[in-house]
Design a protein around this motif. Structure first.
Motif, PDB file in Angstrom:
ATOM      1  N   GLY A   1       0.802  -1.209   0.000  1.00 58.72           N
ATOM      2  CA  GLY A   1       0.000   0.000   0.000  1.00 58.72           C
ATOM      3  C   GLY A   1       0.831   1.253   0.000  1.00 58.72           C
ATOM      4  O   GLY A   1       0.351   2.331   0.334  1.00 58.72           O
ATOM      5  N   ASN A   2       2.110   1.186  -0.338  1.00 56.94           N
ATOM      6  CA  ASN A   2       2.941   2.373  -0.293  1.00 56.94           C
ATOM      7  C   ASN A   2       2.677   3.234  -1.507  1.00 56.94           C
ATOM      8  O   ASN A   2       1.929   2.879  -2.403  1.00 56.94           O
ATOM      9  CB  ASN A   2       4.419   1.993  -0.164  1.00 56.94           C
ATOM     10  N   GLY A   3       3.335   4.385  -1.598  1.00 61.47           N
ATOM     11  CA  GLY A   3       2.973   5.404  -2.568  1.00 61.47           C
ATOM     12  C   GLY A   3       3.284   5.106  -4.013  1.00 61.47           C
ATOM     13  O   GLY A   3       2.489   5.376  -4.888  1.00 61.47           O
ATOM     14  N   VAL A   4       4.468   4.572  -4.306  1.00 64.18           N
ATOM     15  CA  VAL A   4       4.835   4.404  -5.696  1.00 64.18           C
ATOM     16  C   VAL A   4       4.164   3.161  -6.269  1.00 64.18           C
ATOM     17  O   VAL A   4       4.048   2.154  -5.583  1.00 64.18           O
ATOM     18  CB  VAL A   4       6.374   4.295  -5.846  1.00 64.18           C
ATOM     19  N   PRO A   5       3.658   3.206  -7.492  1.00 63.13           N
ATOM     20  CA  PRO A   5       3.007   2.032  -8.064  1.00 63.13           C
ATOM     21  C   PRO A   5       3.976   0.861  -8.157  1.00 63.13           C
ATOM     22  O   PRO A   5       5.153   1.015  -8.477  1.00 63.13           O
ATOM     23  CB  PRO A   5       2.582   2.505  -9.459  1.00 63.13           C
ATOM     24  N   ALA A   6       3.470  -0.346  -7.881  1.00 61.72           N
ATOM     25  CA  ALA A   6       4.321  -1.532  -7.937  1.00 61.72           C
ATOM     26  C   ALA A   6       4.868  -1.747  -9.337  1.00 61.72           C
ATOM     27  O   ALA A   6       6.013  -2.165  -9.498  1.00 61.72           O
ATOM     28  CB  ALA A   6       3.531  -2.753  -7.474  1.00 61.72           C
ATOM     29  N   SER A   7       4.048  -1.465 -10.346  1.00 60.51           N
ATOM     30  CA  SER A   7       4.524  -1.665 -11.718  1.00 60.51           C
ATOM     31  C   SER A   7       5.707  -0.756 -12.015  1.00 60.51           C
ATOM     32  O   SER A   7       6.667  -1.162 -12.681  1.00 60.51           O
ATOM     33  CB  SER A   7       3.386  -1.406 -12.714  1.00 60.51           C
ATOM     34  N   GLY A   8       5.667   0.488 -11.501  1.00 56.94           N
ATOM     35  CA  GLY A   8       6.774   1.407 -11.724  1.00 56.94           C
ATOM     36  C   GLY A   8       8.047   0.946 -11.041  1.00 56.94           C
ATOM     37  O   GLY A   8       9.144   1.065 -11.593  1.00 56.94           O
ATOM     38  N   ARG A   9       7.911   0.383  -9.827  1.00 57.76           N
ATOM     39  CA  ARG A   9       9.089  -0.117  -9.120  1.00 57.76           C
ATOM     40  C   ARG A   9       9.708  -1.298  -9.851  1.00 57.76           C
ATOM     41  O   ARG A   9      10.921  -1.432  -9.940  1.00 57.76           O
ATOM     42  CB  ARG A   9       8.706  -0.512  -7.695  1.00 57.76           C
ATOM     43  N   LEU A  10       8.862  -2.149 -10.419  1.00 62.21           N
ATOM     44  CA  LEU A  10       9.373  -3.290 -11.182  1.00 62.21           C
ATOM     45  C   LEU A  10      10.086  -2.826 -12.439  1.00 62.21           C
ATOM     46  O   LEU A  10      11.159  -3.331 -12.786  1.00 62.21           O
ATOM     47  CB  LEU A  10       8.221  -4.234 -11.539  1.00 62.21           C
TER      48      LEU A  10
ATOM     49  N   THR B   1      13.347 -14.834 -23.079  1.00 62.53           N
ATOM     50  CA  THR B   1      12.584 -15.558 -22.053  1.00 62.53           C
ATOM     51  C   THR B   1      12.516 -14.752 -20.763  1.00 62.53           C
ATOM     52  O   THR B   1      11.456 -14.651 -20.117  1.00 62.53           O
ATOM     53  CB  THR B   1      13.219 -16.930 -21.786  1.00 62.53           C
ATOM     54  N   GLN B   2      13.645 -14.163 -20.379  1.00 59.98           N
ATOM     55  CA  GLN B   2      13.662 -13.370 -19.153  1.00 59.98           C
ATOM     56  C   GLN B   2      12.810 -12.121 -19.291  1.00 59.98           C
ATOM     57  O   GLN B   2      12.157 -11.695 -18.338  1.00 59.98           O
ATOM     58  CB  GLN B   2      15.107 -13.018 -18.797  1.00 59.98           C
ATOM     59  N   ARG B   3      12.776 -11.524 -20.477  1.00 60.87           N
ATOM     60  CA  ARG B   3      11.912 -10.358 -20.669  1.00 60.87           C
ATOM     61  C   ARG B   3      10.440 -10.744 -20.583  1.00 60.87           C
ATOM     62  O   ARG B   3       9.613  -9.972 -20.116  1.00 60.87           O
ATOM     63  CB  ARG B   3      12.213  -9.708 -22.020  1.00 60.87           C
ATOM     64  N   ARG B   4      10.138 -11.941 -21.037  1.00 61.43           N
ATOM     65  CA  ARG B   4       8.761 -12.415 -20.924  1.00 61.43           C
ATOM     66  C   ARG B   4       8.351 -12.507 -19.460  1.00 61.43           C
ATOM     67  O   ARG B   4       7.230 -12.152 -19.089  1.00 61.43           O
ATOM     68  CB  ARG B   4       8.653 -13.784 -21.607  1.00 61.43           C
ATOM     69  N   ILE B   5       9.257 -12.992 -18.627  1.00 62.83           N
ATOM     70  CA  ILE B   5       8.976 -13.054 -17.191  1.00 62.83           C
ATOM     71  C   ILE B   5       8.813 -11.649 -16.628  1.00 62.83           C
ATOM     72  O   ILE B   5       7.893 -11.379 -15.841  1.00 62.83           O
ATOM     73  CB  ILE B   5      10.118 -13.797 -16.465  1.00 62.83           C
ATOM     74  N   ALA B   6       9.699 -10.730 -17.044  1.00 63.26           N
ATOM     75  CA  ALA B   6       9.618  -9.351 -16.551  1.00 63.26           C
ATOM     76  C   ALA B   6       8.293  -8.712 -16.923  1.00 63.26           C
ATOM     77  O   ALA B   6       7.652  -8.055 -16.091  1.00 63.26           O
ATOM     78  CB  ALA B   6      10.779  -8.532 -17.116  1.00 63.26           C
ATOM     79  N   HIS B   7       7.851  -8.901 -18.157  1.00 60.16           N
ATOM     80  CA  HIS B   7       6.574  -8.315 -18.584  1.00 60.16           C
ATOM     81  C   HIS B   7       5.413  -8.915 -17.813  1.00 60.16           C
ATOM     82  O   HIS B   7       4.463  -8.212 -17.457  1.00 60.16           O
ATOM     83  CB  HIS B   7       6.382  -8.534 -20.082  1.00 60.16           C
ATOM     84  N   CYS B   8       5.486 -10.209 -17.548  1.00 57.34           N
ATOM     85  CA  CYS B   8       4.430 -10.842 -16.757  1.00 57.34           C
ATOM     86  C   CYS B   8       4.376 -10.247 -15.360  1.00 57.34           C
ATOM     87  O   CYS B   8       3.293  -9.981 -14.824  1.00 57.34           O
ATOM     88  CB  CYS B   8       4.684 -12.351 -16.689  1.00 57.34           C
ATOM     89  N   MET B   9       5.535 -10.003 -14.762  1.00 56.12           N
ATOM     90  CA  MET B   9       5.560  -9.434 -13.413  1.00 56.12           C
ATOM     91  C   MET B   9       5.005  -8.014 -13.404  1.00 56.12           C
ATOM     92  O   MET B   9       4.317  -7.612 -12.457  1.00 56.12           O
ATOM     93  CB  MET B   9       6.986  -9.459 -12.861  1.00 56.12           C
ATOM     94  N   VAL B  10       5.305  -7.235 -14.455  1.00 53.39           N
ATOM     95  CA  VAL B  10       4.769  -5.873 -14.523  1.00 53.39           C
ATOM     96  C   VAL B  10       3.250  -5.911 -14.650  1.00 53.39           C
ATOM     97  O   VAL B  10       2.535  -5.138 -14.008  1.00 53.39           O
ATOM     98  CB  VAL B  10       5.404  -5.102 -15.701  1.00 53.39           C
ATOM     99  N   ARG B  11       2.745  -6.826 -15.490  1.00 53.21           N
ATOM    100  CA  ARG B  11       1.290  -6.929 -15.657  1.00 53.21           C
ATOM    101  C   ARG B  11       0.613  -7.386 -14.370  1.00 53.21           C
ATOM    102  O   ARG B  11      -0.526  -6.997 -14.096  1.00 53.21           O
ATOM    103  CB  ARG B  11       0.969  -7.902 -16.797  1.00 53.21           C
ATOM    104  N   ARG B  12       1.301  -8.216 -13.581  1.00 56.17           N
ATOM    105  CA  ARG B  12       0.733  -8.714 -12.319  1.00 56.17           C
ATOM    106  C   ARG B  12       1.489  -8.107 -11.152  1.00 56.17           C
ATOM    107  O   ARG B  12       1.820  -8.771 -10.177  1.00 56.17           O
ATOM    108  CB  ARG B  12       0.842 -10.241 -12.293  1.00 56.17           C
ATOM    109  N   ALA B  13       1.740  -6.798 -11.251  1.00 53.49           N
ATOM    110  CA  ALA B  13       2.635  -6.137 -10.304  1.00 53.49           C
ATOM    111  C   ALA B  13       2.199  -6.297  -8.850  1.00 53.49           C
ATOM    112  O   ALA B  13       3.026  -6.490  -7.966  1.00 53.49           O
ATOM    113  CB  ALA B  13       2.759  -4.654 -10.660  1.00 53.49           C
ATOM    114  N   ALA B  14       0.902  -6.209  -8.591  1.00 51.98           N
ATOM    115  CA  ALA B  14       0.440  -6.281  -7.207  1.00 51.98           C
ATOM    116  C   ALA B  14       0.642  -7.668  -6.609  1.00 51.98           C
ATOM    117  O   ALA B  14       0.877  -7.816  -5.405  1.00 51.98           O
ATOM    118  CB  ALA B  14      -1.036  -5.893  -7.135  1.00 51.98           C
ATOM    119  N   ASP B  15       0.558  -8.689  -7.459  1.00 51.85           N
ATOM    120  CA  ASP B  15       0.691 -10.064  -6.969  1.00 51.85           C
ATOM    121  C   ASP B  15       2.123 -10.568  -7.000  1.00 51.85           C
ATOM    122  O   ASP B  15       2.438 -11.561  -6.337  1.00 51.85           O
ATOM    123  CB  ASP B  15      -0.171 -10.998  -7.832  1.00 51.85           C
ATOM    124  N   ALA B  16       2.992  -9.919  -7.775  1.00 50.72           N
ATOM    125  CA  ALA B  16       4.336 -10.443  -8.014  1.00 50.72           C
ATOM    126  C   ALA B  16       5.102 -10.783  -6.732  1.00 50.72           C
ATOM    127  O   ALA B  16       5.764 -11.829  -6.670  1.00 50.72           O
ATOM    128  CB  ALA B  16       5.137  -9.458  -8.866  1.00 50.72           C
TER     129      ALA B  16
END
Length: 290
Positions: free
Chosen positions: A9-18, A30-45
């Protein structure tokens, strides 16, 4: 859970931090695919297991582990712990403020930065002008680009053939590449233009060694001044690639190739006449709709 909010619940968006964590990293597709998945699911990552993340990204679980190591962590648990513990350092967007850029916007902005950097390098035009003179002076001009760089080589060769009398595109590997390099040298080539983009094929280094051994001066458009295929006597012209998407983007190398074409035309006294001849033939044959 809102995908734009940090896990705690902190101020900066999780997607931005990722995105900040991944920015500027040399990651495999392959690693970029993982990174993009984490950005899309930033809150759950921060709460996903390596198996869960692998399933969401459509990759293997060991790929997730290698991804975490590529980011500088001991393993995936250390990466997940980092995502849970790192506090925000910037306030959340307020009412009426623009939302943080998404991954696609960030990739475009990174390419714009690459183009700005290229413009700064071209403030000293001497290296490009020298390369243009060398290209123009070679009776036969081989243009080399393998794998990811083949599109850049093909684009350059297509336009160069309109003004240069003998342009030879070298975009296939194996024994045929060696044969065609030999043929170009026998035909009088004294310069080789190479486009070298990551990931750099081992066979490209072998081809460049052959070219140097045949007495050809190598001019290389590469993603970095420290490209592993560059030789100490090569004329190397750097143009960064973008790494924000699953596959590299190469706007700056493409533009640098067009700049080289311009410099080469300046060294060819009959370049304009050849272009006018081509336009006349194209009109007579009805090649183009416009």
């Amino acid at each position: 859970m809102n995908g734009d909010q940090g896990a705690a619940g902190n101020g900066v968006p999780a997607s931005g931090r990722l995105q900040q964590l991944f920015e500027g990293r040399r990651l495999t597709p392959t690693q970029r695919r993982i990174a993009h998945c984490m950005v899309r699911r930033a809150a759950d990552a921060p709460f996903l297991s390596s198996v869960e993340l692998a399933e969401l990204a459509g990759v293997s679980q060991p790929s997730v582990t290698r991804f975490a190591v590529a980011l500088g962590f001991d393993g995936y648990p250390a990466l997940r712990r980092h995502l849970r513990e790192v506090p925000a350092t910037a306030p959340a967007p307020g009412e009426g403020e623009a939302a943080p850029p998404n991954a696609y916007q960030q990739a475009v902005r990174a390419e714009i930065d690459n183009l700005r950097h290229l413009a700064e390098l071209l403030a000293d035009p001497e290296p490009v002008e020298r390369a243009g003179r060398l290209l123009a002076s070679s009776p036969t001009l081989p243009v080399l680009g393998l794998r990811a760089a083949s599109a850049q080589a093909r684009g350059f060769a297509y336009f160069a053939a309109k003004v240069h009398p003998d342009v030879r595109l070298l975009d296939e590997s194996g024994s045929m590449l060696s044969d065609r390099l030999e043929a170009a040298a026998r035909a009088g080539a004294n310069v080789l233009l190479c486009f070298a983009l990551p990931r750099h094929p081992r066979e490209l280094a072998d081809a460049l060694e052959q070219a140097r051994g045949a007495g050809l001066r190598v001019i290389t458009v590469a993603d970095s001044a420290f490209a592993p295929v560059a030789g100490p006597d090569d004329l190397l012209l750097p143009a960064a690639v973008g790494t924000g998407l699953a596959f590299d983007t190469a706007c700056a190398p493409m533009l640098l190739g067009r700049v080289l074409l311009e410099a080469m035309c300046d060294g060819l006294p009959d370049a304009q006449a050849r272009l006018e001849e081509f336009d006349a033939r194209a009109a007579a044959r009805g090649l183009f709709l416009d």
